[in-house]
Design a protein around this motif. Structure first.
Motif, PDB file in Angstrom:
ATOM      1  N   MET A 101      41.353  30.388  26.332  1.00  0.00           N
ATOM      2  CA  MET A 101      40.714  31.545  26.950  1.00  0.00           C
ATOM      3  C   MET A 101      40.843  31.497  28.468  1.00  0.00           C
ATOM      4  SD  MET A 101      37.167  32.024  24.865  1.00  0.00           S
ATOM      5  CE  MET A 101      37.124  32.552  23.154  1.00  0.00           C
ATOM      6  N   ALA A 102      40.618  30.323  29.053  1.00  0.00           N
ATOM      7  CA  ALA A 102      40.710  30.180  30.502  1.00  0.00           C
ATOM      8  C   ALA A 102      42.118  30.500  30.990  1.00  0.00           C
ATOM      9  CB  ALA A 102      40.306  28.767  30.913  1.00  0.00           C
ATOM     10  N   VAL A 103      43.117  30.014  30.264  1.00  0.00           N
ATOM     11  CA  VAL A 103      44.507  30.270  30.643  1.00  0.00           C
ATOM     12  C   VAL A 103      44.814  31.766  30.552  1.00  0.00           C
ATOM     13  CG1 VAL A 103      46.926  29.878  30.010  1.00  0.00           C
ATOM     14  CG2 VAL A 103      45.301  27.969  30.009  1.00  0.00           C
ATOM     15  N   ARG A 104      44.364  32.421  29.465  1.00  0.00           N
ATOM     16  CA  ARG A 104      44.627  33.849  29.278  1.00  0.00           C
ATOM     17  C   ARG A 104      43.947  34.680  30.365  1.00  0.00           C
ATOM     18  NH1 ARG A 104      43.340  33.369  22.896  1.00  0.00           N
ATOM     19  NH2 ARG A 104      45.309  32.416  22.256  1.00  0.00           N
ATOM     20  N   CYS A 105      42.710  34.343  30.669  1.00  0.00           N
ATOM     21  CA  CYS A 105      42.003  35.085  31.720  1.00  0.00           C
ATOM     22  C   CYS A 105      42.731  34.947  33.053  1.00  0.00           C
ATOM     23  CB  CYS A 105      40.571  34.568  31.844  1.00  0.00           C
ATOM     24  SG  CYS A 105      39.493  35.002  30.460  1.00  0.00           S
ATOM     25  N   SER A 106      43.190  33.753  33.341  1.00  0.00           N
ATOM     26  CA  SER A 106      43.925  33.526  34.579  1.00  0.00           C
ATOM     27  C   SER A 106      45.210  34.342  34.617  1.00  0.00           C
ATOM     28  CB  SER A 106      44.248  32.034  34.728  1.00  0.00           C
ATOM     29  OG  SER A 106      45.026  31.784  35.870  1.00  0.00           O
ATOM     30  N   GLN A 107      45.897  34.405  33.473  1.00  0.00           N
ATOM     31  CA  GLN A 107      47.129  35.185  33.402  1.00  0.00           C
ATOM     32  C   GLN A 107      46.852  36.671  33.623  1.00  0.00           C
ATOM     33  OE1 GLN A 107      48.389  33.988  29.490  1.00  0.00           O
ATOM     34  NE2 GLN A 107      49.665  32.310  30.259  1.00  0.00           N
ATOM     35  N   ILE A 108      45.771  37.168  33.027  1.00  0.00           N
ATOM     36  CA  ILE A 108      45.419  38.581  33.171  1.00  0.00           C
ATOM     37  C   ILE A 108      45.128  38.920  34.634  1.00  0.00           C
ATOM     38  CG2 ILE A 108      43.720  40.345  32.576  1.00  0.00           C
ATOM     39  CD1 ILE A 108      43.361  38.785  29.900  1.00  0.00           C
ATOM     40  N   VAL A 109      44.321  38.090  35.277  1.00  0.00           N
ATOM     41  CA  VAL A 109      43.955  38.350  36.669  1.00  0.00           C
ATOM     42  C   VAL A 109      45.183  38.240  37.578  1.00  0.00           C
ATOM     43  CG1 VAL A 109      42.511  37.613  38.599  1.00  0.00           C
ATOM     44  CG2 VAL A 109      41.588  37.570  36.279  1.00  0.00           C
ATOM     45  N   ASN A 110      46.045  37.268  37.300  1.00  0.00           N
ATOM     46  CA  ASN A 110      47.269  37.140  38.092  1.00  0.00           C
ATOM     47  C   ASN A 110      48.166  38.365  37.941  1.00  0.00           C
ATOM     48  OD1 ASN A 110      46.910  34.644  39.403  1.00  0.00           O
ATOM     49  ND2 ASN A 110      47.531  33.503  37.580  1.00  0.00           N
ATOM     50  N   LEU A 111      48.265  38.887  36.702  1.00  0.00           N
ATOM     51  CA  LEU A 111      49.065  40.093  36.471  1.00  0.00           C
ATOM     52  C   LEU A 111      48.467  41.288  37.217  1.00  0.00           C
ATOM     53  CD1 LEU A 111      49.856  39.799  32.647  1.00  0.00           C
ATOM     54  CD2 LEU A 111      51.517  39.713  34.513  1.00  0.00           C
ATOM     55  N   ALA A 112      47.146  41.391  37.195  1.00  0.00           N
ATOM     56  CA  ALA A 112      46.487  42.488  37.903  1.00  0.00           C
ATOM     57  C   ALA A 112      46.727  42.381  39.405  1.00  0.00           C
ATOM     58  CB  ALA A 112      44.991  42.478  37.596  1.00  0.00           C
ATOM     59  N   ASP A 113      46.635  41.149  39.934  1.00  0.00           N
ATOM     60  CA  ASP A 113      46.871  40.948  41.368  1.00  0.00           C
ATOM     61  C   ASP A 113      48.286  41.352  41.753  1.00  0.00           C
ATOM     62  OD1 ASP A 113      44.330  40.057  41.756  1.00  0.00           O
ATOM     63  OD2 ASP A 113      44.836  37.931  41.807  1.00  0.00           O
ATOM     64  N   ALA A 114      49.238  41.018  40.862  1.00  0.00           N
ATOM     65  CA  ALA A 114      50.633  41.360  41.142  1.00  0.00           C
ATOM     66  C   ALA A 114      50.832  42.871  41.223  1.00  0.00           C
ATOM     67  CB  ALA A 114      51.549  40.765  40.068  1.00  0.00           C
ATOM     68  N   GLY A 115      50.021  43.622  40.474  1.00  0.00           N
ATOM     69  CA  GLY A 115      50.112  45.082  40.492  1.00  0.00           C
ATOM     70  C   GLY A 115      49.124  45.729  41.431  1.00  0.00           C
ATOM     71  N   ASP A 116      48.466  44.909  42.284  1.00  0.00           N
ATOM     72  CA  ASP A 116      47.475  45.409  43.239  1.00  0.00           C
ATOM     73  C   ASP A 116      46.362  46.170  42.517  1.00  0.00           C
ATOM     74  OD1 ASP A 116      46.406  45.611  45.742  1.00  0.00           O
ATOM     75  OD2 ASP A 116      47.436  47.471  46.251  1.00  0.00           O
ATOM     76  N   LEU A 117      45.902  45.570  41.392  1.00  0.00           N
ATOM     77  CA  LEU A 117      44.846  46.173  40.586  1.00  0.00           C
ATOM     78  C   LEU A 117      43.638  45.250  40.545  1.00  0.00           C
ATOM     79  CD1 LEU A 117      47.055  47.279  37.556  1.00  0.00           C
ATOM     80  CD2 LEU A 117      46.240  48.747  39.413  1.00  0.00           C
ATOM     81  N   GLU A 118      42.488  45.820  40.231  1.00  0.00           N
ATOM     82  CA  GLU A 118      41.281  45.042  40.019  1.00  0.00           C
ATOM     83  C   GLU A 118      40.888  45.121  38.549  1.00  0.00           C
ATOM     84  OE1 GLU A 118      38.080  46.131  42.520  1.00  0.00           O
ATOM     85  OE2 GLU A 118      39.099  45.589  44.398  1.00  0.00           O
ATOM     86  N   VAL A 119      40.554  43.973  37.984  1.00  0.00           N
ATOM     87  CA  VAL A 119      40.122  43.956  36.578  1.00  0.00           C
ATOM     88  C   VAL A 119      38.797  43.216  36.475  1.00  0.00           C
ATOM     89  CG1 VAL A 119      42.449  44.054  35.606  1.00  0.00           C
ATOM     90  CG2 VAL A 119      41.429  41.830  36.111  1.00  0.00           C
ATOM     91  N   GLU A 120      38.016  43.598  35.486  1.00  0.00           N
ATOM     92  CA  GLU A 120      36.780  42.906  35.174  1.00  0.00           C
ATOM     93  C   GLU A 120      36.791  42.595  33.686  1.00  0.00           C
ATOM     94  OE1 GLU A 120      33.237  44.989  36.098  1.00  0.00           O
ATOM     95  OE2 GLU A 120      31.906  43.351  35.469  1.00  0.00           O
ATOM     96  N   LEU A 121      36.798  41.323  33.347  1.00  0.00           N
ATOM     97  CA  LEU A 121      36.864  40.916  31.947  1.00  0.00           C
ATOM     98  C   LEU A 121      35.461  40.702  31.401  1.00  0.00           C
ATOM     99  CD1 LEU A 121      39.812  38.351  32.086  1.00  0.00           C
ATOM    100  CD2 LEU A 121      39.892  40.803  31.677  1.00  0.00           C
ATOM    101  N   LYS A 122      35.203  41.265  30.235  1.00  0.00           N
ATOM    102  CA  LYS A 122      33.919  41.094  29.568  1.00  0.00           C
ATOM    103  C   LYS A 122      34.145  40.704  28.120  1.00  0.00           C
ATOM    104  CE  LYS A 122      31.311  44.447  32.333  1.00  0.00           C
ATOM    105  NZ  LYS A 122      30.449  45.659  32.289  1.00  0.00           N
ATOM    106  N   MET A 123      33.157  39.974  27.574  1.00  0.00           N
ATOM    107  CA  MET A 123      33.208  39.642  26.155  1.00  0.00           C
ATOM    108  C   MET A 123      32.950  40.915  25.356  1.00  0.00           C
ATOM    109  SD  MET A 123      33.794  36.394  26.065  1.00  0.00           S
ATOM    110  CE  MET A 123      33.359  35.849  24.431  1.00  0.00           C
ATOM    111  N   LYS A 124      33.770  41.144  24.319  1.00  0.00           N
ATOM    112  CA  LYS A 124      33.563  42.282  23.429  1.00  0.00           C
ATOM    113  C   LYS A 124      32.654  41.848  22.290  1.00  0.00           C
ATOM    114  CE  LYS A 124      37.124  44.742  22.154  1.00  0.00           C
ATOM    115  NZ  LYS A 124      38.345  45.129  21.395  1.00  0.00           N
ATOM    116  N   MET A 125      31.514  42.517  22.145  1.00  0.00           N
ATOM    117  CA  MET A 125      30.574  42.180  21.082  1.00  0.00           C
ATOM    118  C   MET A 125      30.855  43.027  19.855  1.00  0.00           C
ATOM    119  SD  MET A 125      28.812  39.848  22.494  1.00  0.00           S
ATOM    120  CE  MET A 125      27.582  39.655  21.227  1.00  0.00           C
TER     121      MET A 125
END
Length: 333
Positions: A267-291
């Motif tokens: 999970m930590a690796v995936r979250c890091s990958q997502i945020v890095n991808l968003a940074d590369a596209g000059d985007l902001e993301v907020e990850l939340k747990m889906k209940m």
């Protein structure tokens, strides 16, 4: 230098002065000599003379022999881990001079070397490491994007290994130890977020002397005080585990929780990958747990949602946006 491979002090010498000794070791390993020092005898004149001749000082080795013997005395007397002269030069009059000296001292000998440690200049050190020393936390900055908070050096090393195994890169080694307070945990989170490379924080605690509820309270205060927006993946086990989990649920913190070590690392690796991808596209993301809700029928009952014979449980999901692999689920107890 003090080298574990030699079980004690060792002289490392080379005729190639004025350059980084690590570069010489990589490019010309034959240009470096290693000579272990017998601690019962210390640096003898015979050994010093032999070293001087090995590095090409053959005509007048007296000054070099004296320097080596004195350097070893300093090394022992001042509880040094490293005493390096580089370069040791000869002028046209055949006089020798130390143009640059590097000294490193054993932190555990601070009580014996108060005068030495009083000379410490914190401005020349990594601010994160300076802050960590103030709360007796072991911190080493690395090159990755996943900040790590772990208790115990063994678990910390295993955490970094498993992150690398799953394609991630740790941003630091941080061992909060076994007696951390709420303030220590809060400050440790601040230290981690001081690194601009950090895109995700992985908290991996196996509480023995530590308490999971203390860890969660420290995380809660840190997230609120420092307005931490990056994903925080938390894996807790051990002492006061149930209490810690209750605090996470009551606090309604946006923590990505998982009890399994391997799955939490993924999970930590995936979250890091997502945020890095968003940074590369000059985007902001907020990850939340889906209940989501899943029904577990009790024995003898039908498969009904909600009340009646169905046993209702909640499961938290984190979708793997990075590579579309199988969804990971972590049960919330």
């Amino acid at each position: 230098a003090l080298e574990p491979e030699f079980n004690g002090p060792v002289v490392i010498a080379s005729r190639y002065g004025g350059v980084n000794i690590e570069d010489v070791a990589a490019e010309q390993p034959e240009g470096i000599i290693y000579e272990s020092i017998d601690q019962t005898k210390g640096m003898t004149k015979e050994m010093a003379c032999w070293i001087a001749r090995r590095v090409g000082i053959c005509d007048q080795p007296t000054e070099t022999v004296k320097m080596l013997c004195n350097l070893y005395k300093l090394f022992v007397k001042k509880d040094a881990l490293l005493a390096e002269i580089n370069p040791w030069v000869e002028d046209v009059c055949m006089n020798y001079f130390a143009l640059d000296v590097k000294l490193s001292f054993d932190e555990s000998a601070k009580f014996r070397q108060e005068e030495i440690f009083a000379l410490r200049d914190d401005t020349q050190e990594d601010p994160k490491e300076v802050a960590a020393k103030k709360i007796n936390v072991s911190y080493i900055s690395l090159d990755g994007s996943i900040g790590c908070m772990v208790n115990g050096s063994g678990l910390a090393m295993a955490t970094m290994d498993i992150l690398k195994f799953h394609g991630g890169n740790p941003a630091n080694f941080l061992d909060v130890g076994g007696m951390s307070s709420v303030d220590d945990i809060k400050e440790s989170m601040r230290i981690i977020t001081m690194d601009p490379k950090v895109r995700t924080i992985f908290v991996n605690i196996y509480a023995g002397i530590n308490r999971c509820d203390t860890i969660v309270e420290g995380l809660t205060q840190a997230i609120k005080s420092f307005d931490i927006k990056i994903p925080v993946v938390v894996r807790l086990q051990g002492n006061m585990f149930e209490e810690g989990q209750k605090m996470i649920r009551k606090g309604k913190l946006n923590l990505i929780t998982c009890d399994n070590f391997d799955e939490a690392a993924k999970m930590a690796v995936r979250c890091s990958q997502i945020v890095n991808l968003a940074d590369a596209g000059d985007l902001e993301v907020e990850l939340k747990m889906k209940m989501v809700c899943e029904c577990e029928p009790k024995s003898g009952g039908g498969e009904r949602s909600g009340g009646g014979g169905g046993g209702l449980k909640q499961v938290r999901k984190v979708e793997n946006f990075a590579n579309n692999s199988k969804t990971v689920t972590a049960k919330v107890v």
